[in-house]
Scaffold this motif. Structure first.
Motif, mmCIF file in Angstrom:
data_model
loop_
_atom_site.group_PDB
_atom_site.id
_atom_site.type_symbol
_atom_site.label_atom_id
_atom_site.label_comp_id
_atom_site.label_asym_id
_atom_site.label_seq_id
_atom_site.Cartn_x
_atom_site.Cartn_y
_atom_site.Cartn_z
ATOM 1 N N TRP A 194 0.846 -1.187 0.000
ATOM 2 C CA TRP A 194 0.000 0.000 0.000
ATOM 3 C C TRP A 194 0.884 1.241 0.000
ATOM 4 O O TRP A 194 1.821 1.343 0.788
ATOM 5 C CB TRP A 194 -0.902 0.010 1.246
ATOM 6 N N LEU A 195 0.609 2.177 -0.923
ATOM 7 C CA LEU A 195 1.349 3.429 -0.989
ATOM 8 C C LEU A 195 0.412 4.582 -0.646
ATOM 9 O O LEU A 195 -0.744 4.590 -1.076
ATOM 10 C CB LEU A 195 1.905 3.669 -2.398
ATOM 11 N N SER A 196 0.933 5.561 0.104
ATOM 12 C CA SER A 196 0.165 6.790 0.298
ATOM 13 C C SER A 196 0.153 7.550 -1.029
ATOM 14 O O SER A 196 0.898 7.213 -1.958
ATOM 15 C CB SER A 196 0.823 7.644 1.380
ATOM 16 N N ALA A 197 -0.658 8.588 -1.102
ATOM 17 C CA ALA A 197 -0.739 9.361 -2.347
ATOM 18 C C ALA A 197 0.637 9.936 -2.712
ATOM 19 O O ALA A 197 1.039 9.905 -3.881
ATOM 20 C CB ALA A 197 -1.766 10.477 -2.191
ATOM 21 N N ALA A 198 1.368 10.430 -1.703
ATOM 22 C CA ALA A 198 2.684 11.023 -1.976
ATOM 23 C C ALA A 198 3.662 9.954 -2.472
ATOM 24 O O ALA A 198 4.461 10.204 -3.384
ATOM 25 C CB ALA A 198 3.217 11.693 -0.719
ATOM 26 N N ALA A 215 -2.575 4.059 -3.285
ATOM 27 C CA ALA A 215 -2.564 3.071 -4.363
ATOM 28 C C ALA A 215 -1.955 1.768 -3.868
ATOM 29 O O ALA A 215 -1.139 1.768 -2.946
ATOM 30 C CB ALA A 215 -1.762 3.600 -5.550
ATOM 31 N N ALA A 216 -2.387 0.660 -4.493
ATOM 32 C CA ALA A 216 -1.736 -0.628 -4.246
ATOM 33 C C ALA A 216 -0.724 -0.830 -5.368
ATOM 34 O O ALA A 216 -1.024 -0.589 -6.540
ATOM 35 C CB ALA A 216 -2.756 -1.750 -4.244
ATOM 36 N N LEU A 217 0.483 -1.263 -4.992
ATOM 37 C CA LEU A 217 1.538 -1.444 -5.991
ATOM 38 C C LEU A 217 2.090 -2.858 -5.937
ATOM 39 O O LEU A 217 2.528 -3.323 -4.879
ATOM 40 C CB LEU A 217 2.686 -0.451 -5.720
#
Lengths: 417, 97
Positions: free
Chosen positions: A147-151, A173-175
């Motif tokens: 899981w990534l934050s928007a930044a 976003a999921a990466l």
């Protein structure tokens, strides 16, 4: 087989590139084979390759009514990932992803597999909860996903607009970093060349028109536009036309065939560094090594075999892309096409034996078959050779539609279908 | 874009309509007496015809009513549309009325 290497390239360069052989033969069909694969896409060619390489069954023919790789293999958006929700699917797609990672070496053919990452954008609380659930489920199954934050998403993919004032703000976003893309045509050609070198006959312009069975119902061969061919092991890998072929053996399938469209833009300099998918805005985009933006979304609304779709469906896809990336509004689209995808009720494939002795089917990949190509081919070859499913594809049988043990990935698709 | 003839409103563009899947699939009269095989057939198995296909449509952004259509799935050409409850027209090809 003439092996490709840097040395071979230099030698041919000195020779004016005149010493290259054709990559596979163009044989006449023999009267009989140990196994016949119907469908010369990458799944079918790969099946023949693994039958020959892993199971020693080399007297195999691949029958293709058009030219190899001319169906969905050459019509998809080349995205590869394995971040599926359920245990069965994660095992299946990650099996494929592991084979992708060494495919170019295995086949001695550069399939341009690029693990550039697939970023799935969350635009609302529901998206965020769903993707986090996916991340946790994937990690329990040993599949990378984070899981990534928007930044953090912006740092990974600079063209992303994460301004909070957007109509659909990016909340995170999921990466999947191991995910990416590959050159789709090269996958078909690489499998064809490697299978041919092991003795497989690749027979193009050969349409199957009937399936022969004996009094007990067992498969004895096929009728084709190039004559009758005998076999007692028949594998159907025909994507959108599976229902038509299975009907030749009296089998009705839990499948519906829909057009799925894709588009590419004019080529531009590198701008999109990864694959970006947005379920809520409803589109996905990546950039090919030629520089074209490769764009896709959901299927058309009604079943069709026309290999083209409605204009308002692709217009809707482009509206979504412009919403996500306003800077692409002036891009011009070069090509738009459709492929016919066979969709199952639970959006999971079928890789299985059938009620008919000697008849096997690999279908129902729906809108996401390309990513599974090597895994699908490897497991189907196993099923054909051993007359029983591999542990990984055992849940993907036909009986699940009666028992109710569905593998419902409909909600897990990158876009709604 | 396709032009579809609604049996109630006449010819209208495709975006006014919603597709409703294969037509003439009847639910079992007595569900409890229905076998698992028959349920599978009813719920999941489809003809998926390459050629003439009888299917349900709804004029959702028009009169709102359901009707059936006979369409060639290779050309997407509508051969006939007809009201719910009517039998499938005996057509093999031809232009929409």
């Amino acid at each position: 087989m003439q092996r490709f290497s840097a040395f071979a390239l230099i030698r041919q360069a000195l020779n004016g590139q005149k010493g290259w052989d054709r990559q596979w033969r163009d044989p006449e069909p023999k009267p009989a084979y140990d196994a016949i694969i119907v469908g010369g896409g990458a799944h079918g060619l790969g099946t023949a390759y693994y039958l020959a390489r892993e199971h020693g069954i080399r007297n195999v023919a691949v029958l293709e009514k058009g030219w190899i790789g001319g169906g969905n293999t050459g019509r998809n958006t080349t995205i590869i990932r394995s971040n599926y929700l359920f245990d069965e699917s994660a095992a299946l797609y990650d099996h494929a992803l592991k084979l992708w990672e060494r495919m170019s070496q295995d086949l001695n053919y550069n399939v341009m597999f690029s693990q550039r990452g697939v970023l799935m954008l969350a635009h609302n609380v529901h998206d965020e909860q769903v993707f986090k659930r996916h991340v946790h489920s994937n990690r329990l199954n040993g599949v990378d996903n984070e899981w990534l934050s928007a930044a953090e998403a912006k740092a990974f993919c600079p063209p992303l607009n994460i301004a909070p004032g957007m109509r659909y703000p990016v909340l995170g976003a999921a990466l999947q970093r191991r995910a990416g893309t590959a050159r789709h045509d090269a996958v078909a050609w690489g499998y064809a060349r490697a299978a041919d070198a092991l003795g497989v006959d690749i027979i193009q312009n050969c349409e199957v028109t009937g399936i022969d069975r004996d009094a007990a119902g067992k498969v004895t061969g096929v009728q084709t536009s190039r004559g009758a061919i005998r076999t007692n092991r028949l594998g159907i890998v025909a994507a959108g036309n599976t229902s038509v072929l299975m009907a030749m053996a009296g089998q009705r399938m839990p499948l519906e065939s829909y057009p799925l469209q894709a588009l590419v833009s004019e080529p531009v300099k590198p701008i999109v560094p990864c694959v970006i998918m947005s379920n809520t805005i409803h589109a996905y985009i990546s950039q090919s090594d030629k520089g074209e933006l490769v764009i896709g979304a959901g299927t058309d609304a009604y079943i069709s075999y026309s290999q083209r779709g409605a204009m308002h469906i692709s217009a809707h896809t482009l509206e979504a892309i412009c919403e996500l990336f306003p800077m692409f509004r002036r891009m011009r689209m070069l090509r738009n096409w459709g492929g016919i995808v066979d969709v199952t009720p639970d959006r999971s494939p079928i890789i299985a034996k059938t009620e008919v002795s000697g008849l096997y089917v690999n279908c129902g990949w729906g809108t996401g078959g390309f990513k599974a190509t090597p895994g699908s081919a490897h497991l189907f070859a196993w099923t054909l050779a051993k007359d029983e499913p591999h542990r990984i594809n055992a849940p993907f049988n036909l009986g699940r539609f009666q028992s109710g043990r569905l593998i419902d990935e409909a909600a897990a698709a990158a876009v709604a279908h | 874009m396709l032009l579809i003839t609604c049996p109630f409103c006449g010819q209208r563009p495709e975006i006014e309509f919603a597709y409703g899947g294969e037509a003439h699939i009847a639910r079992a009269a007595d569900p409890r007496a229905t076998s698992d095989e028959a349920w599978t057939e009813y719920l999941y198995v489809r003809g998926n015809a390459r050629g003439l296909h009888a299917e349900r449509w709804r004029h959702i952004r028009g009169c709102g009513r359901f009707f059936n259509a006979l369409r060639d799935t290779v050309t997407d050409h509508f051969v006939a549309t007809y009201k719910m409850g009517e039998a499938r027209p005996d057509r093999t090809e031809g232009k929409q009325p």
